[in-house]
Write a protein that holds these residues in place. Structure first.
Motif, PDB file in Angstrom:
ATOM      1  N   GLU A 252      35.466  53.144  31.203  1.00  0.00           N
ATOM      2  CA  GLU A 252      36.504  52.148  31.481  1.00  0.00           C
ATOM      3  C   GLU A 252      36.124  51.398  32.744  1.00  0.00           C
ATOM      4  O   GLU A 252      35.827  52.004  33.773  1.00  0.00           O
ATOM      5  N   ALA A 253      36.137  50.077  32.645  1.00  0.00           N
ATOM      6  CA  ALA A 253      35.782  49.223  33.774  1.00  0.00           C
ATOM      7  C   ALA A 253      36.934  48.276  34.043  1.00  0.00           C
ATOM      8  O   ALA A 253      37.241  47.411  33.221  1.00  0.00           O
ATOM      9  N   GLY A 254      37.595  48.452  35.181  1.00  0.00           N
ATOM     10  CA  GLY A 254      38.759  47.642  35.516  1.00  0.00           C
ATOM     11  C   GLY A 254      38.419  46.164  35.633  1.00  0.00           C
ATOM     12  O   GLY A 254      37.256  45.770  35.792  1.00  0.00           O
ATOM     13  N   THR A 255      39.456  45.338  35.566  1.00  0.00           N
ATOM     14  CA  THR A 255      39.290  43.893  35.663  1.00  0.00           C
ATOM     15  C   THR A 255      38.499  43.525  36.911  1.00  0.00           C
ATOM     16  O   THR A 255      38.810  43.988  38.009  1.00  0.00           O
ATOM     17  N   GLY A 256      37.477  42.697  36.735  1.00  0.00           N
ATOM     18  CA  GLY A 256      36.685  42.254  37.871  1.00  0.00           C
ATOM     19  C   GLY A 256      35.470  43.105  38.157  1.00  0.00           C
ATOM     20  O   GLY A 256      34.672  42.773  39.035  1.00  0.00           O
ATOM     21  N   THR A 257      35.301  44.200  37.414  1.00  0.00           N
ATOM     22  CA  THR A 257      34.132  45.056  37.607  1.00  0.00           C
ATOM     23  C   THR A 257      32.852  44.315  37.260  1.00  0.00           C
ATOM     24  O   THR A 257      31.796  44.557  37.848  1.00  0.00           O
ATOM     25  N   GLY A 258      32.954  43.401  36.308  1.00  0.00           N
ATOM     26  CA  GLY A 258      31.755  42.734  35.804  1.00  0.00           C
ATOM     27  C   GLY A 258      31.062  43.591  34.769  1.00  0.00           C
ATOM     28  O   GLY A 258      29.845  43.758  34.777  1.00  0.00           O
TER      29      GLY A 258
ATOM     30  N   PHE B 170      35.827  53.210  36.296  1.00  0.00           N
ATOM     31  CA  PHE B 170      35.628  52.427  37.511  1.00  0.00           C
ATOM     32  C   PHE B 170      36.811  51.483  37.685  1.00  0.00           C
ATOM     33  O   PHE B 170      37.109  50.677  36.801  1.00  0.00           O
ATOM     34  N   GLY B 171      37.499  51.613  38.804  1.00  0.00           N
ATOM     35  CA  GLY B 171      38.659  50.773  39.071  1.00  0.00           C
ATOM     36  C   GLY B 171      38.267  49.348  39.383  1.00  0.00           C
ATOM     37  O   GLY B 171      37.095  49.016  39.601  1.00  0.00           O
ATOM     38  N   SER B 172      39.259  48.487  39.409  1.00  0.00           N
ATOM     39  CA  SER B 172      39.013  47.082  39.729  1.00  0.00           C
ATOM     40  C   SER B 172      38.601  46.929  41.191  1.00  0.00           C
ATOM     41  O   SER B 172      39.157  47.588  42.070  1.00  0.00           O
ATOM     42  N   PRO B 173      37.636  46.051  41.468  1.00  0.00           N
ATOM     43  CA  PRO B 173      37.276  45.782  42.863  1.00  0.00           C
ATOM     44  C   PRO B 173      38.273  44.864  43.567  1.00  0.00           C
ATOM     45  O   PRO B 173      38.165  44.656  44.779  1.00  0.00           O
ATOM     46  N   PHE B 174      39.229  44.329  42.821  1.00  0.00           N
ATOM     47  CA  PHE B 174      40.214  43.438  43.422  1.00  0.00           C
ATOM     48  C   PHE B 174      41.187  44.233  44.283  1.00  0.00           C
ATOM     49  O   PHE B 174      41.497  45.397  43.995  1.00  0.00           O
TER      50      PHE B 174
END
Length: 658
Positions: A47-53, A428-432
């Protein structure tokens, strides 16, 4: 071994080539996980949060691996985005001479045999006017097209009535027996895909190849070293569709129509042919009479009187047609195809008519009546074992990724639904910075979702928020009924001089509404499920997302009911094993519409008191990105006013509804 920190770093090839590229630790970590799975030929769920790319996080290791890889996406729109934008960008940045192909399902390609049949039918005056008048344009395009992708002919939308007449499907394709086989656009696309290093498909095509073999892309899948499934949360439902089937009145009528077309083309006389269409039409009318009018769903245990008898009569008619075509000459592949379709539909009728406890426990069957006619559906209750077996037969690496796969940190729900055995998982959580960029608003004083006043109260609670934001909002609903009621209430409250444009799902196609929303910059868009995911609106144009209810699936859905019953039979808790996880994933999708960039900001307004009044509410809240939570309207309006002012947007403070 590759230095992922260098590749994704501030001085790396991506930063040098991609405008606005920024280094994200989450993206680097995901690329490392994907690379490990590719090397080991393993199973990875990430799972890759929004903005992970996440797109670059899997494309870069895929391309650098030099393996043959299939990338499957949720929709054809995402397919085109990957093929036409993301892959050229990454291959250019890395300087890799990679062969890439885009492959769609056969109904997306012009069929020269079907075009010829349609033109013959037009001469015989057997086509509707809008189809007949479109054929010359299709013929002109057919002379110049290289790929035969119907999207090339911009004059016609993909829903144009001419396309079913000039494209093939699994039922009516003649395969190697077709006289146009050497010029077949589908086969050409498959050959190009087989010669490519990376092939971009969608989930429907991937499942077609897994399940049907001959439908998808031939021998491409067995030759792949890895399969990457993006938007993987959609895969279980797509799998259900392919592991089940539907028989519609339209399919049956198409069979009769194609029989007539093939008889005209071959100048063949078969006694049953003249009466088959009339018999079929009579059977369909009998079914429509038995099922009634209006939009209704009838589960197999409650089919009205006459349905079973009509299905049995249809099965008998299909059997007669099959027998009548048994001695079709070898030089008539079109009629042979009609015979195969009749046999296939007859076999499906047998499954629909199965009875007994074992059949009832293993499958769900229902009849659907809507404005498009009638259809009968058959879906396995649980596709996990079959899907897991299909995946397990391929030794390739399998990588499933999405922004919404886990409930909290738990992937068990998704793993159970796809049947993958002992996969590695990563989240991986969002970097935002949601703590600074977002605010979760839980308004008080709104009745429970079951109340008849709930939707009206949602709109009334949203109005001061929309006033503070100057529009710039999505209002997302869990049902069309609530959407329509909310649209009416909003129009009543705002009157003819609304301070911002109102866009409502159904007033125009989805892509047109989204285009208007982006261009207007201050619109309010009301939508249901299709607007909860797959939409990317960056900037202040979307500063508020209002969600009316926790998105629990409709409880009367026959597949869901059967799945819940199966869980209860084995002693499980259907609510917490199925309903809550599915709703959590859907909520994460809706919430994910708001923050799409580092400079975005906004408010999530969740109008369902159950997130605070029910114990399971914390599961939903803990699954969302960590952000401040408030129940106070002044805090919400202050947040929006301040953030909008920081970018030079001053919202006039006029009274809502005045």
């Amino acid at each position: 071994m590759h230095d992922w920190e260098e590749i994704f770093g501030a001085d790396g090839p991506l930063a040098r080539s991609v405008p606005g590229f920024t280094t994200r630790p989450e993206q680097i970590a995901m690329a490392q996980e994907v690379s490990s799975a590719l090397r080991a030929g393993g199973r990875l769920i990430v799972e890759a949060g929004t903005g992970t790319g996440k797109t670059y996080a899997y494309l870069v290791p895929v391309l650098l691996s030099r393996k043959r890889v299939i990338v499957s996406t949720g929709t054809r729109t995402l397919q085109d985005q990957l093929f036409r934008r993301d892959l050229p960008t990454v291959t250019g940045a890395l300087g890799l001479p990679v062969r890439v192909a885009l492959l769609k399902g056969r109904t997306n390609y012009l069929c020269l045999h079907r075009l010829e049949l349609a033109e013959q039918q037009a001469v015989a005056r057997g086509l509707r006017r809008e189809v007949a008048t479109a054929l010359p344009y299709v013929r002109d395009w057919a002379q110049i097209t290289r790929n035969g992708d119907i999207a090339e002919l911009a004059r016609f939308s993909e829903s144009e009535p001419v396309w079913p007449w000039v494209t093939s499907n699994r039922d009516n394709c003649l395969g190697a027996e077709c006289s146009f086989f050497d010029r077949c656009h589908v086969m050409k696309a498959r050959r190009e895909a087989q010669a490519s290093d990376v092939v971009v498909v969608n989930h429907h095509l991937l499942m077609a190849d897994l399940v049907l073999k001959e439908e998808g892309f031939g021998d491409l899948l067995p030759g792949a070293d890895a399969i990457v499934i993006d938007e993987a949360h959609q895969l279980p439902d797509v799998a259900s569709a392919f592991l089940g089937f539907a028989v519609s009145g339209w399919q049956l009528q198409a069979l009769a129509r194609d029989l007539a077309i093939e008889l005209v083309a071959s100048a063949t006389q078969i006694d049953i042919a003249s009466s088959f269409a009339q018999t079929l039409e009579r059977r369909i009318i009998d079914l429509q009479d038995a099922l009634g009018t209006g939009q209704q769903r009838h589960e197999s245990g409650h089919w009205p009187n006459g349905v079973i008898e009509s299905l049995e009569a249809l099965q008998f008619s299909l059997g007669d047609l099959n027998k009548a075509l048994a001695n079709v000459p070898a030089d008539q592949p079109g009629l042979a195809s009609v015979r195969r379709r009749a046999a296939d539909l007859g076999a499906r009728m047998s499954l629909l008519l199965e009875h007994g406890d074992e059949a009832a426990a293993a499958s769900v069957r229902w009849a659907q009546v809507n404005r498009n006619g009638i259809s009968f559906h058959y879906v396995p209750v649980d596709v996990a074992e079959q899907l897991g077996d299909l995946i397990g037969t391929h030794s390739s690496a399998w990588i499933c990724t999405s922004a919404t796969l886990a409930v909290g940190d738990d992937f068990n729900h998704f793993i159970r639904r796809v049947g993958i055995v002992e996969p590695a998982t990563a989240k991986f959580g969002s970097p935002f910075d949601f703590q600074q960029q977002a605010l979760l608003y839980l308004p008080q004083g709104i009745d429970p979702p079951s109340s008849s006043r709930h939707t009206r109260q949602v709109v009334d609670a949203a109005l001061p928020v929309l006033q503070a934001s100057g529009g710039r909002a999505f209002l997302l609903f869990t049902s069309h009924r609530a959407l329509r009621e909310a649209a009416d209430v909003l129009q009543q409250r705002l009157g003819s001089t609304a301070p911002y444009p109102i866009l409502v799902q159904g007033d125009a196609p989805r892509e047109i509404l989204l285009k208007r929303f982006r261009e207007l910059g201050n619109a309010v868009l009301l939508g249901t499920s299709s607007f909860w995911e797959g939409i990317d609106v960056k900037g202040a144009a979307l500063s508020v997302v209002v969600i009316d209810k926790l998105p629990f699936a409709v409880p009367d859905d026959p597949v869901l009911k059967a799945r819940l019953a199966a869980i209860e039979r084995r002693g499980g808790n259907a609510f917490f094993e199925e309903q809550v996880p599915q709703a959590v994933i859907a909520l994460k999708q809706g919430v994910g519409r708001l923050i799409r960039d580092r400079d975005d900001f906004g408010v999530i307004m969740l109008c369902d008191q159950r997130v605070r009044s029910r114990a399971y509410g914390r599961i939903f809240l803990q699954s969302l990105p960590a952000m401040p939570v408030t129940t106070q309207l002044p805090e919400v309006t202050g947040f929006l006013t301040t953030r909008l002012a920081e970018i030079g947007l001053i919202v006039p403070m006029t009274k809502s509804g005045s």
